[in-house]
Every structure is written in structure tokens, then in C-alpha cells.
Design a protein around this motif. Structure first.
Motif, mmCIF file in Angstrom:
data_model
loop_
_atom_site.group_PDB
_atom_site.id
_atom_site.type_symbol
_atom_site.label_atom_id
_atom_site.label_comp_id
_atom_site.label_asym_id
_atom_site.label_seq_id
_atom_site.Cartn_x
_atom_site.Cartn_y
_atom_site.Cartn_z
ATOM 1 N N GLY A 114 2.127 -1.907 -12.141
ATOM 2 C CA GLY A 114 3.460 -1.407 -12.401
ATOM 3 C C GLY A 114 3.918 -0.337 -11.443
ATOM 4 N N ALA A 115 3.295 -0.232 -10.272
ATOM 5 C CA ALA A 115 3.663 0.778 -9.271
ATOM 6 C C ALA A 115 4.502 0.138 -8.172
ATOM 7 C CB ALA A 115 2.408 1.411 -8.679
ATOM 8 N N GLU A 116 5.116 0.994 -7.359
ATOM 9 C CA GLU A 116 5.940 0.519 -6.259
ATOM 10 C C GLU A 116 5.065 -0.021 -5.120
ATOM 11 O OE1 GLU A 116 9.299 0.325 -5.658
ATOM 12 O OE2 GLU A 116 9.563 0.730 -7.788
ATOM 13 N N PRO A 117 5.413 -1.162 -4.540
ATOM 14 C CA PRO A 117 4.663 -1.654 -3.380
ATOM 15 C C PRO A 117 4.882 -0.744 -2.170
ATOM 16 C CG PRO A 117 6.590 -3.018 -3.769
ATOM 17 C CD PRO A 117 6.496 -2.088 -4.934
ATOM 18 N N ALA A 118 3.896 -0.711 -1.292
ATOM 19 C CA ALA A 118 3.967 0.146 -0.109
ATOM 20 C C ALA A 118 4.508 -0.641 1.069
ATOM 21 C CB ALA A 118 2.584 0.686 0.222
ATOM 22 N N SER A 119 5.135 0.077 2.003
ATOM 23 C CA SER A 119 5.551 -0.550 3.257
ATOM 24 C C SER A 119 4.343 -0.669 4.182
ATOM 25 C CB SER A 119 6.634 0.290 3.936
ATOM 26 O OG SER A 119 6.081 1.524 4.406
ATOM 27 N N PHE A 120 4.512 -1.418 5.262
ATOM 28 C CA PHE A 120 3.406 -1.588 6.208
ATOM 29 C C PHE A 120 2.946 -0.245 6.759
ATOM 30 C CE2 PHE A 120 1.805 -2.131 10.552
ATOM 31 C CZ PHE A 120 0.777 -3.040 10.333
ATOM 32 N N PHE A 121 3.880 0.608 7.153
ATOM 33 C CA PHE A 121 3.510 1.887 7.756
ATOM 34 C C PHE A 121 2.925 2.843 6.723
ATOM 35 C CE2 PHE A 121 6.768 0.218 10.685
ATOM 36 C CZ PHE A 121 6.017 0.253 11.857
ATOM 37 N N GLN A 122 3.375 2.772 5.493
ATOM 38 C CA GLN A 122 2.767 3.572 4.438
ATOM 39 C C GLN A 122 1.317 3.158 4.214
ATOM 40 O OE1 GLN A 122 5.652 2.759 1.329
ATOM 41 N NE2 GLN A 122 6.408 4.877 1.377
ATOM 42 N N TYR A 123 1.072 1.851 4.253
ATOM 43 C CA TYR A 123 -0.292 1.361 4.016
ATOM 44 C C TYR A 123 -1.244 1.748 5.137
ATOM 45 C CZ TYR A 123 -4.293 -1.673 3.460
ATOM 46 O OH TYR A 123 -5.579 -2.139 3.364
ATOM 47 N N VAL A 124 -0.832 1.554 6.409
ATOM 48 C CA VAL A 124 -1.755 1.848 7.513
ATOM 49 C C VAL A 124 -1.994 3.350 7.670
ATOM 50 C CG1 VAL A 124 -1.224 -0.272 8.785
ATOM 51 C CG2 VAL A 124 0.092 1.819 9.250
ATOM 52 N N ALA A 125 -1.143 4.176 7.053
ATOM 53 C CA ALA A 125 -1.351 5.619 7.072
ATOM 54 C C ALA A 125 -2.081 6.105 5.820
ATOM 55 C CB ALA A 125 -0.016 6.348 7.198
ATOM 56 N N SER A 126 -2.467 5.183 4.951
ATOM 57 C CA SER A 126 -3.082 5.549 3.677
ATOM 58 C C SER A 126 -4.587 5.684 3.796
ATOM 59 C CB SER A 126 -2.753 4.498 2.618
ATOM 60 O OG SER A 126 -3.435 3.279 2.887
ATOM 61 N N SER A 127 -5.186 6.368 2.841
ATOM 62 C CA SER A 127 -6.643 6.514 2.797
ATOM 63 C C SER A 127 -7.317 5.182 2.497
ATOM 64 C CB SER A 127 -7.032 7.555 1.744
ATOM 65 O OG SER A 127 -6.542 7.194 0.470
ATOM 66 N N ALA A 128 -6.629 4.302 1.770
ATOM 67 C CA ALA A 128 -7.206 2.993 1.438
ATOM 68 C C ALA A 128 -7.491 2.188 2.708
ATOM 69 C CB ALA A 128 -6.257 2.223 0.521
ATOM 70 N N PHE A 129 -6.534 2.189 3.652
ATOM 71 C CA PHE A 129 -6.738 1.472 4.915
ATOM 72 C C PHE A 129 -7.746 2.205 5.794
ATOM 73 C CE2 PHE A 129 -5.408 0.667 9.380
ATOM 74 C CZ PHE A 129 -5.704 -0.684 9.428
ATOM 75 N N ALA A 130 -7.635 3.535 5.847
ATOM 76 C CA ALA A 130 -8.516 4.325 6.711
ATOM 77 C C ALA A 130 -9.977 4.160 6.343
ATOM 78 C CB ALA A 130 -8.119 5.796 6.646
ATOM 79 N N VAL A 131 -10.292 4.154 5.057
ATOM 80 C CA VAL A 131 -11.696 4.053 4.650
ATOM 81 C C VAL A 131 -12.264 2.673 4.975
ATOM 82 C CG1 VAL A 131 -11.236 3.331 2.255
ATOM 83 C CG2 VAL A 131 -13.341 4.550 2.803
ATOM 84 N N ASP A 132 -11.454 1.624 4.837
ATOM 85 C CA ASP A 132 -11.936 0.274 5.168
ATOM 86 C C ASP A 132 -12.238 0.146 6.661
ATOM 87 O OD1 ASP A 132 -11.780 -0.551 2.559
ATOM 88 O OD2 ASP A 132 -9.801 -1.484 2.764
ATOM 89 N N VAL A 133 -11.385 0.746 7.496
ATOM 90 C CA VAL A 133 -11.607 0.697 8.948
ATOM 91 C C VAL A 133 -12.804 1.546 9.338
ATOM 92 C CG1 VAL A 133 -10.639 1.326 11.192
ATOM 93 C CG2 VAL A 133 -9.197 0.192 9.498
ATOM 94 N N ALA A 134 -12.854 2.781 8.844
ATOM 95 C CA ALA A 134 -13.901 3.720 9.250
ATOM 96 C C ALA A 134 -15.283 3.269 8.823
ATOM 97 C CB ALA A 134 -13.605 5.113 8.688
ATOM 98 N N GLU A 135 -15.404 2.658 7.647
ATOM 99 C CA GLU A 135 -16.730 2.271 7.180
ATOM 100 C C GLU A 135 -17.307 1.140 8.035
ATOM 101 O OE1 GLU A 135 -16.374 -0.932 3.566
ATOM 102 O OE2 GLU A 135 -16.034 1.174 3.088
ATOM 103 N N ASN A 136 -16.435 0.301 8.596
ATOM 104 C CA ASN A 136 -16.916 -0.739 9.500
ATOM 105 C C ASN A 136 -17.256 -0.171 10.870
ATOM 106 O OD1 ASN A 136 -16.696 -3.590 8.241
ATOM 107 N ND2 ASN A 136 -14.828 -2.587 7.586
#
Length: 223
Positions: A40-62
Motif C-alpha cells: 500500500g505504499a507509493e512506487p518509487a521512480s527509477f532515480f529514487q530506486y538507484v539512490a536507495s539503500s535497497a539498490f546500494a546494498v545489492d550492488v555492494a554485496e556483490n
């Protein structure tokens, strides 16, 4: 054209890296927004997502698992050998090797890097620069993963009305080590496979393989 040909391997991997990273961002955004809508939350834009911790942690852990793989491989092959593998030195050649073989100090030639003719700290730094940089990249990406992971983890906890955790608590948590070790084991398995399979299998024309006609026991020989 000559520059492109002489740098084609690095350029090919750079293009594939950027395409894979972009693909990960798009796929990750779709998955992230699917969860957002379900909650029930608002979807994020592409730039909001790539600046988010969710994207950062997936990239950094690899990234940190990849740099760990190369750091360990670089350092362990100084002292450990594997008979028959082109990724190994010959038995009896373990160690940092002589100055003459390494072409340093008075054995440096006209085309040697300037620091190969140096002495003391400069020579030590240059002699170990690859391992130091790979190890540094691992540490930095590990730190980035831990910080981004803490932010993403706390975001999930807050959405579940639970208290956030400190950085120290996060990096000692099962969540953090589950994410880390599942990447580490896959990288270590890949290196093990390369070291062992290259003893018995060949790829004609590849410098990562022995010549097709080389014996299985030939060690440190590349095509």
C-alpha cells in the motif's frame, strides 16, 4: 581502431558490466515497486530506486565478494601451488621470488616502471600494489554494504513497527552474514573450479588455459 583493438578486452567487460548493472537496476525497481504496491505504499521512480539503500546494498554485496575472490587468489598463489594448473606456479617456486626474476632494483630494464627501479617503501608499495588495491576495494565495498544494508534493514524494521538496530548490531547479525556468505561461497567455488578444471580441460587460444597439447601435469603453463 588500434586503440580499440588493444583495449578490446577491458572495453568488452566494461560494456557488459554497465549493461548488467542497468539491467539489475530495472529488474530491481520492478521488484521493489511490486512490494511497495502490495504494502500500500507509493512506487518509487527509477532515480529514487538507484539512490536507495535497497539498490546500494545489492550492488555492494556483490562487489565485495568479487574483490575478496581476487584478493585471496592473488595473495594465496604467492605461497600455495596446484600441480597441473596454469593458475599456479611450479612446486618449489613458492614465495615472492628473486629480484632478478621479478626484474626489480638493479635487474630492472629500460621499459620497467620507474618504481620498479626504486628502493625501500616505494618498491614495497609497487611490489604489492595489486594485492593492496584489491584488498582496499574489498574493505571499501564491505563497508558500503554494511552501511547500506543497515539502512535497508532498519527501513524494513520500521515498516514492521520494530526498533532500528545500530551498525555494530547489524554487522554481527544473521541477516548481514547470510547475505555475505552466500556470495562468498559462490565466488570461492568458482575459483576452485577454475584451478582444478584447468588441469584437465583446455580452451584453445585462451591465455587462461594450457596449450591443447600440454600434459595434464604441466604447471604454470599458459596458452
Amino acid at each position: 581502431m588500434r586503440w580499440l583493438r588493444e583495449n578490446s578486452l577491458a572495453l568488452a567487460f566494461l560494456v557488459m558490466f554497465l549493461l548488467a548493472l542497468g539491467g539489475q537496476a530495472v529488474a530491481g525497481l520492478l521488484q521493489f515497486n511490486d512490494r511497495q504496491v502490495a504494502e500500500g505504499a507509493e512506487p518509487a521512480s527509477f532515480f529514487q530506486y538507484v539512490a536507495s539503500s535497497a539498490f546500494a546494498v545489492d550492488v555492494a554485496e556483490n562487489w565485495q565478494s568479487e574483490y575478496l575472490q581476487f584478493f585471496l587468489f592473488i595473495m594465496l598463489t604467492v605461497w600455495l601451488v596446484q600441480k597441473g594448473s596454469p593458475e599456479s606456479k611450479e612446486s618449489g617456486e613458492e614465495g615472492v621470488e628473486s629480484e632478478e626474476r621479478q626484474q626489480i632494483g638493479r635487474y630492472a630494464h629500460d621499459r620497467s616502471p620507474a618504481w620498479a627501479r626504486a628502493h625501500g617503501v616505494r618498491l614495497w608499495l609497487f611490489s604489492n600494489s595489486l594485492g593492496l588495491v584489491m584488498g582496499g576495494f574489498f574493505v571499501l565495498s564491505w563497508l558500503a554494504q554494511s552501511v547500506a544494508g543497515q539502512a535497508a534493514y532498519n527501513s524494513e524494521r520500521l515498516s514492521d513497527l520494530r526498533d532500528p538496530v545500530s551498525w555494530g548490531s547489524y554487522v554481527t547479525s544473521a541477516e548481514f552474514w547470510d547475505r555475505s556468505l552466500q556470495n562468498w561461497q559462490s565466488e570461492l567455488l568458482a575459483v576452485l573450479s577454475m584451478v582444478v578444471l584447468s588441469i584437465y580441460l583446455r580452451q584453445r587460444g585462451s591465455p587462461e588455459s594450457k596449450p591443447v597439447g600440454a600434459s595434464h601435469s604441466a604447471t604454470g603453463v599458459e596458452g
